[in-house]
Enzyme design. Structure first.
Site, short mmCIF file in Angstrom:
data_model
loop_
_atom_site.label_atom_id
_atom_site.label_comp_id
_atom_site.label_asym_id
_atom_site.label_seq_id
_atom_site.Cartn_x
_atom_site.Cartn_y
_atom_site.Cartn_z
CB CYS A 1 3.76 5.11 5.12
SG CYS A 1 4.29 4.11 6.51
CG HIS B 1 5.29 0.64 2.45
ND1 HIS B 1 4.52 1.74 2.13
CD2 HIS B 1 4.91 0.26 3.69
CE1 HIS B 1 3.73 2.02 3.15
NE2 HIS B 1 3.94 1.14 4.12
CG HIS C 1 2.77 -3.28 6.30
ND1 HIS C 1 3.72 -2.91 7.21
CD2 HIS C 1 2.35 -2.14 5.70
CE1 HIS C 1 3.86 -1.60 7.18
NE2 HIS C 1 3.05 -1.10 6.26
CG HIS D 1 -0.36 0.27 2.52
ND1 HIS D 1 -1.06 0.80 3.57
CD2 HIS D 1 0.89 0.07 3.00
CE1 HIS D 1 -0.28 0.91 4.63
NE2 HIS D 1 0.91 0.48 4.31
CG ASP E 1 -2.36 -13.36 0.70
OD1 ASP E 1 -1.52 -12.69 1.33
OD2 ASP E 1 -2.15 -14.54 0.33
CG HIS E 2 0.74 -12.52 -2.16
ND1 HIS E 2 0.36 -13.30 -1.09
CD2 HIS E 2 2.08 -12.58 -2.22
CE1 HIS E 2 1.44 -13.82 -0.54
NE2 HIS E 2 2.51 -13.40 -1.20
CD GLU F 1 0.60 -0.58 8.81
OE1 GLU F 1 -0.24 -0.31 7.92
OE2 GLU F 1 1.17 0.28 9.50
#
Length: 136
Positions: free
Chosen positions: A34, A40, A42, A15, A80-81, A125
């Site tokens: 961020c 980037h 998490h 994100h 996810d991903h 996070e």
């Protein structure tokens, strides 16, 4: 007698925290690293907790298999991903902060559980940074 049942899950996602209506300088000041224009990621850890009365026939508040399937469908598959900003419609116009992600997850899961049950979302996070949302 009310009991809380919790299920852990995880998803990996990228994100960027950024506001289109702010200057680059203000975005950098508020969001720091961020705000990386290349995004980037998490490794998010999620705890979904459901509180309710124990069903006297089953002994369950909620069947954990059902809760696991709801989490899979509403969170793991769509998030996810993925790049949350680019791939997840809920974040096309909403900054994907941990706080906003937790609220979105809550809003996706709440309609799938019994209306008499309480729902709590805890989203990590990082191992040290997490948020909790109870729909209040």
């Amino acid at each position: 007698m009310k009991v809380t049942v919790s299920r852990k899950a995880h998803f990996n996602a990228a994100h960027r925290l950024y506001r289109k209506d702010w200057s680059d300088e203000k975005n950098n000041l508020i969001f720091g690293k961020c705000n990386n224009p290349n995004f980037h990621g998490h490794n998010y850890e999620l705890i979904v907790s459901v509180t309710g009365e124990i069903n006297p026939e089953t002994g369950f508040v909620i069947d954990i298999k059902d809760l696991a399937e709801i989490i899979l469908q509403e969170v793991e598959i769509p998030f996810d991903h993925k790049n949350l900003n680019l791939d997840v419609p809920e974040f096309f116009e909403l900054n994907p902060s941990a706080e906003n992600i937790a609220v979105v997850i809550y809003n996706k899961i709440k309609p799938r559980i019994d209306a008499n049950m309480e729902l709590e979302i805890t989203l990590y996070e990082t191992p040290r940074n997490f948020v909790t949302y109870r729909g209040l």
